[in-house]
Design a protein around this motif. Sequence first.
Motif, short mmCIF file in Angstrom:
data_model
loop_
_atom_site.label_atom_id
_atom_site.label_comp_id
_atom_site.label_asym_id
_atom_site.label_seq_id
_atom_site.Cartn_x
_atom_site.Cartn_y
_atom_site.Cartn_z
N GLN A 95 0.88 -1.17 0.00
CA GLN A 95 0.00 0.00 0.00
C GLN A 95 0.91 1.22 0.00
OE1 GLN A 95 -1.78 -1.42 3.86
NE2 GLN A 95 -3.64 -0.54 3.00
N HIS A 98 3.60 1.24 2.74
CA HIS A 98 3.50 -0.03 3.48
C HIS A 98 4.11 -1.14 2.63
CE1 HIS A 98 0.74 -3.11 5.77
NE2 HIS A 98 2.01 -3.19 6.12
N GLN A 395 -2.32 -1.61 9.89
CA GLN A 395 -3.20 -0.56 9.36
C GLN A 395 -3.33 0.62 10.34
OE1 GLN A 395 -4.31 -0.81 6.09
NE2 GLN A 395 -3.05 -2.67 6.23
#
Length: 462
Positions: A95, A98, A395
């Motif tokens: 991500q 990430h 997250q």
Amino acid sequence: MRYISTRGQAPELTFEETMLTGLARDGGLYVPAELPRMSDGDIAALVGLSYEEAAFRVMRPFVGDSFTDAEFGDCIARAYAGFGHAARAPLKQLQDNHFLLELFHGPTLAFKDFAMQLIGQLFQTALARNGDRVTIVGATSGDTGSAAMEAFRGLDNVDVFILYPHGRVSEVQRRQMTTVAEANAHALAITGSFDDAQARLKDMFNDFTFRDEVRLAGVNSINFARVLAQVVYYFTAAVSLGAPHRPVSFTVPTGNFGDIFAGYLAKRMGLPIERLVVATNQNDILHRALSTGDYVTHGVAPSISPSMDIQVSSNFERALFDAYGRDGAAVAQLMDELKQGGGFHISQGALEALRADFASGRASEEETSAMIARALSDMGELLCPHSAVGVHVAQDFLGATPMITLATAHPAKFPDAVEAATGIRPALPPRMADLHARPERMTRVENDLHQIETLIRKEIAA
Ligand SMILES: *Cc1c(COP(=O)(O)O)cnc(C)c1O
């Protein structure tokens, strides 16, 4: 380089002695008396090196006189030659900011191969040089055992016995242990949980008559050499994202606290790590302990991430040792309370010290499954359930600092959970495709020290 026990009552040892001993004779765990430092220049010099060269530079100061440069370099080369990826530990973007550190390209498809393959080579080199023979006994929640059987099978100077909880490991994990054909490798299926297996292992180490008679050696992450081998990929991953000039954070799916403790060592050695996030499944003693200060065991609830189904997290003792200012008597006292009463309270000062380095989070079973599904649909990535626990917890910690989540196993090692979440059954890599056709060999044992010791004596005499 000298190694000391976290309980302060065992003799100081060299690296080789520490590696061959495993658990200290006072029940504690060995740690380096002083940590080597990597300067910014040393870290910057890792850029562009092969994994093996970086491994040599990061670990060399810990080894002292126990191995020559040539011996140590050869062991590293042999350890990683069988990996299925040239980078050994490739980093992939998942991500924004990430990243996933893929640690499952070794022969048994989990990160345990990084340490186990290396200590297999180091054991062989040291024992052959000294003309010694040892009995390795390990307890496993699945992946340590398969990695150990793979690393030690067929070695001349070693018998290896692995205790795994009967019925509580995945079929692939079990088969990776029970299909090893070499006569020096033994899979023992014990009645009970991983914690029972680990408790019997500790009992064997504390039975000094047995320990000395069979020359017991341990390869669980209580063995400092294991943790050391795992320090390396924290460096290679951080350097590839800009260390030492840019800090990174790591999220680590955690059970026995071994892998994340390696990250803590990397930080103490000088790697700029902002956060180390402990990611637990529903067996969340570490998350509860870091949140409340109370380390209290609740019994294990089997999960879809079985390699983290642990309530007595051995390596946490190493972190406590530092958090208590390296006061071995204080650690011994806590461990006594744990043994007698199933828990202890972490002092305010020690808790603050721990929280300065570690954050934490947990993923329930539903959250883990949902994360496996979402990773596939939104990120194009098939995750094993352990890695999914990490990605879920991460997250909450994404931001300006790059986050690296450790992918600890290949999805094909846990195909049932992955299929249940996504409808896709991940295939084993071609080199393992015949795993389900190989004959199995294992011995059932009760959760009983005497029975296990008798069996081991009989097998090594045979
Ligand atoms: C062993 C293992 C873990 C937990 O690692 P610890 O060092 O015990 O914290 C996580 N995921 C997988 C796949 C494992 O095999």
